[in-house]
Design a protein around this motif. Structure first.
Motif, short mmCIF file in Angstrom:
data_model
loop_
_atom_site.label_atom_id
_atom_site.label_comp_id
_atom_site.label_asym_id
_atom_site.label_seq_id
_atom_site.Cartn_x
_atom_site.Cartn_y
_atom_site.Cartn_z
N HIS A 148 0.81 -1.22 0.00
CA HIS A 148 0.00 0.00 0.00
C HIS A 148 0.85 1.27 0.00
CE1 HIS A 148 0.84 -0.88 4.23
NE2 HIS A 148 0.60 0.39 4.50
N ALA A 149 2.17 1.12 -0.14
CA ALA A 149 3.02 2.31 -0.26
C ALA A 149 2.68 3.06 -1.54
CB ALA A 149 4.49 1.90 -0.25
N ASP A 150 2.69 4.38 -1.47
CA ASP A 150 2.34 5.21 -2.62
C ASP A 150 3.42 6.27 -2.80
OD1 ASP A 150 0.92 6.17 -4.76
OD2 ASP A 150 -0.85 6.79 -3.61
N GLN A 151 3.22 7.14 -3.78
CA GLN A 151 4.20 8.17 -4.09
C GLN A 151 3.47 9.39 -4.64
OE1 GLN A 151 7.31 7.77 -7.44
NE2 GLN A 151 8.34 6.87 -5.65
N PHE A 152 3.93 10.58 -4.26
CA PHE A 152 3.37 11.81 -4.85
C PHE A 152 4.06 12.01 -6.19
CE2 PHE A 152 3.23 16.72 -4.61
CZ PHE A 152 2.12 16.74 -5.44
N ASN A 153 3.45 11.50 -7.25
CA ASN A 153 4.13 11.47 -8.54
C ASN A 153 3.14 11.19 -9.66
OD1 ASN A 153 5.82 11.15 -10.70
ND2 ASN A 153 7.01 9.48 -9.83
N SER A 154 2.57 12.27 -10.20
CA SER A 154 1.74 12.14 -11.41
C SER A 154 2.37 12.94 -12.54
CB SER A 154 0.31 12.64 -11.14
OG SER A 154 0.31 14.02 -10.78
N ILE A 155 3.69 13.09 -12.49
CA ILE A 155 4.39 13.96 -13.43
C ILE A 155 4.19 13.52 -14.88
CG2 ILE A 155 6.67 14.78 -14.13
CD1 ILE A 155 7.49 14.52 -11.16
N GLU A 156 4.43 12.24 -15.16
CA GLU A 156 4.32 11.78 -16.55
C GLU A 156 2.88 11.85 -17.04
OE1 GLU A 156 5.25 7.72 -19.04
OE2 GLU A 156 6.81 8.51 -17.70
N ASP A 157 1.93 11.46 -16.23
CA ASP A 157 0.53 11.53 -16.64
C ASP A 157 0.12 12.97 -16.95
OD1 ASP A 157 0.24 8.82 -16.38
OD2 ASP A 157 -0.72 8.91 -14.40
N GLN A 158 0.54 13.89 -16.11
CA GLN A 158 0.14 15.27 -16.33
C GLN A 158 0.87 15.90 -17.51
OE1 GLN A 158 -1.18 17.86 -13.33
NE2 GLN A 158 -0.92 16.41 -11.66
N LEU A 159 2.13 15.51 -17.72
CA LEU A 159 2.82 15.99 -18.92
C LEU A 159 2.16 15.46 -20.20
CD1 LEU A 159 6.61 15.78 -17.98
CD2 LEU A 159 5.43 17.80 -18.86
N THR A 160 1.73 14.21 -20.17
CA THR A 160 1.01 13.65 -21.32
C THR A 160 -0.23 14.47 -21.61
OG1 THR A 160 1.83 11.43 -20.76
CG2 THR A 160 -0.06 11.58 -22.25
N GLN A 161 -0.97 14.82 -20.57
CA GLN A 161 -2.17 15.62 -20.74
C GLN A 161 -1.85 16.99 -21.31
OE1 GLN A 161 -5.27 14.65 -20.41
NE2 GLN A 161 -6.15 16.66 -20.87
N VAL A 162 -0.78 17.61 -20.82
CA VAL A 162 -0.40 18.93 -21.32
C VAL A 162 -0.06 18.86 -22.81
CG1 VAL A 162 1.38 20.72 -21.22
CG2 VAL A 162 0.36 19.86 -19.12
N PHE A 163 0.72 17.85 -23.21
CA PHE A 163 1.07 17.71 -24.62
C PHE A 163 -0.17 17.45 -25.48
CE2 PHE A 163 5.55 16.77 -23.27
CZ PHE A 163 6.16 17.74 -24.06
N CYS A 164 -1.10 16.65 -24.96
CA CYS A 164 -2.34 16.40 -25.71
C CYS A 164 -3.12 17.69 -25.92
CB CYS A 164 -3.21 15.37 -24.98
SG CYS A 164 -2.61 13.67 -25.04
N GLU A 165 -3.17 18.52 -24.90
CA GLU A 165 -3.94 19.76 -24.99
C GLU A 165 -3.32 20.78 -25.93
OE1 GLU A 165 -4.23 20.97 -20.92
OE2 GLU A 165 -5.78 19.48 -20.43
N LEU A 166 -2.02 20.64 -26.23
CA LEU A 166 -1.38 21.57 -27.17
C LEU A 166 -1.92 21.40 -28.59
CD1 LEU A 166 2.35 21.35 -26.02
CD2 LEU A 166 0.74 23.22 -25.60
N ILE A 382 4.89 7.51 0.23
CA ILE A 382 3.86 7.92 1.19
C ILE A 382 3.39 6.67 1.91
CG2 ILE A 382 1.60 9.01 1.49
CD1 ILE A 382 2.04 10.32 -1.27
N LEU A 383 3.42 6.71 3.23
CA LEU A 383 3.00 5.55 4.00
C LEU A 383 2.51 6.03 5.36
CD1 LEU A 383 3.01 2.43 3.71
CD2 LEU A 383 5.16 2.43 4.97
N ASP A 384 1.23 5.80 5.61
CA ASP A 384 0.65 6.16 6.91
C ASP A 384 0.63 4.96 7.83
OD1 ASP A 384 0.05 8.94 6.76
OD2 ASP A 384 -1.54 8.46 5.33
#
Length: 384
Positions: A148-166, A382-384
């Motif tokens: 259940h460990a996670d990470q604050f990391n949506s960088i690639e997904d959000q960059l993909t979205q930005v490029f799509c919107e261009l 991220i781990l609570d």
């Protein structure tokens, strides 16, 4: 916020290289370091890093809107007057941008303090996005970390979205300086994401970009309609082709209005317009850069990079001074918010903004209070 030792993955070097991450070791010294990681609670990420990053980004956008309409403010940032109109037009016309990074001093308690903005040519992108996500994913698969460990990391997904919107339907060129494996790796990663968004891409070295009297062109004299240039605007403005940028029909990434945020003169203006904000440090233009740095303050030149030419004096009189080439521009004085120390290392958090959204963090360590190009990059979870 904890620093926790962990075993390295077997053969991680060859795995990294197979994905194109060839600068994991620089000049024989470890750059990517997975012998430890930083652990955060979800609350620390969301309340102390993600939310302030989003709020500070909006303050940065407000700052640009103020500066472009003021020749006095543009002058205070040491931007050449010949570029005032082009910068203003790039903002007023809404020239799109891709990314930026804020650097914070944060120890897991209290508000994160903004140290710098890297909004024109920030690096450590691949390692902050794909490399540390691969580390987390494989460590979970190998049973080295809880599922259940996670990470604050949506960088690639959000960059993909930005490029799509261009919605770009012409070739997009990505330029780096010859001889820099790190810069080439950053542009290759961005190219890969752009291609995933359906954009035709090419790599070109900055030194190979030409001008045919009307347009910027590649070595085959093909027009360069869109150009990501991993080269700072403050350099371009003093180079031979700089004056041609404003009249060219090339779309630049990052756009020219990023020149407002890509020098440290933006920091005293942020403080001036948002005085007392919990995530900002008192920061001022330094009118006497020849005097000793006051106790509890840091002197930084407008255009320094990778910690160069920074002089820091802590409240207990610890002095750190880094040499470098950036001596031909004004300076700022910023209240000292020393980096927290975990073990023998001082820790800096870089918080990414993709488009206009907070998207993830990367962590650098150094044995000094000043983070430099030789500082190590460590993963987080991220781990609570």
């Amino acid at each position: 916020m904890k620093r926790i030792a962990i075993n390295e993955r077997p053969n991680w070097q060859s795995r990294a290289e197979s994905f194109g991450f060839k600068f994991h070791t620089i000049d024989g010294e470890r750059y990517w370091d997975e012998s430890a990681y930083y652990q955060f609670t979800l609350s620390q990420i969301e309340k102390d890093l993600e939310d302030p990053t989003a709020e500070l980004h909006q303050m940065c956008m407000d700052l640009v809107s103020r500066v472009v309409d003021s020749e006095e403010l543009l002058s205070r940032l040491s931007i050449p007057p010949a570029y005032f109109d082009a910068i203003r037009e790039s903002w007023k016309e809404g020239h799109p941008h891709l990314y930026g990074r804020m650097d914070f001093s944060y120890n897991g308690k209290g508000p994160a303090k903004l140290l710098e903005l890297n909004y024109d040519t920030p690096t450590s992108l691949y390692e902050g996005s794909a490399q540390q996500w691969d580390w987390l994913d494989q460590c979970i698969q190998m049973g080295m970390l809880p599922s259940h460990a996670d990470q604050f990391n949506s960088i690639e997904d959000q960059l993909t979205q930005v490029f799509c919107e261009l919605q770009i339907d012409r070739p997009f060129y990505f330029a780096s300086i010859t001889g820099s494996e790190e810069d080439k790796g950053t542009t290759d990663y961005l190219r890969m994401i752009a291609e995933k968004a359906g954009i035709q891409t090419h790599h070109i070295y900055l030194e190979d970009i030409g001008y045919n009297g009307q347009r910027f062109v590649d070595q085959q004299e093909n027009w360069i309609p869109h150009l990501f240039k991993l080269h700072a605007w403050e350099f371009i403005m003093h180079e031979e082709f700089g004056p041609l940028v404003a009249s060219s029909d090339t779309q630049f990434f990052e756009p020219m209005w990023k020149a407002v945020l890509s020098n440290k003169g933006a920091l005293p203006l942020l403080w001036e317009f948002n005085k007392g904000h919990p995530n900002l440090l008192p920061t001022f233009f330094d009118g006497e850069p020849g005097r000793p740095v006051p106790k509890g303050w840091v002197r930084k030149p407008f255009f320094s990079r990778e910690g160069a030419n920074i002089e820091l004096r802590t409240a207990d009189e610890q002095l750190v001074k880094v040499d470098g080439p950036y001596t031909d521009a004004p300076y700022i004085l910023q209240e000292c918010a020393p980096l927290p120390k975990f073990g023998d290392s001082y820790t800096l958090i870089g918080s990414w903004v993709i488009g206009d959204n907070a998207a993830g963090i990367g962590i650098r360590e150094d044995d000094s209070l000043v983070t430099k190009d030789s500082s190590r990059f460590l993963p987080h979870l991220i781990l609570d």
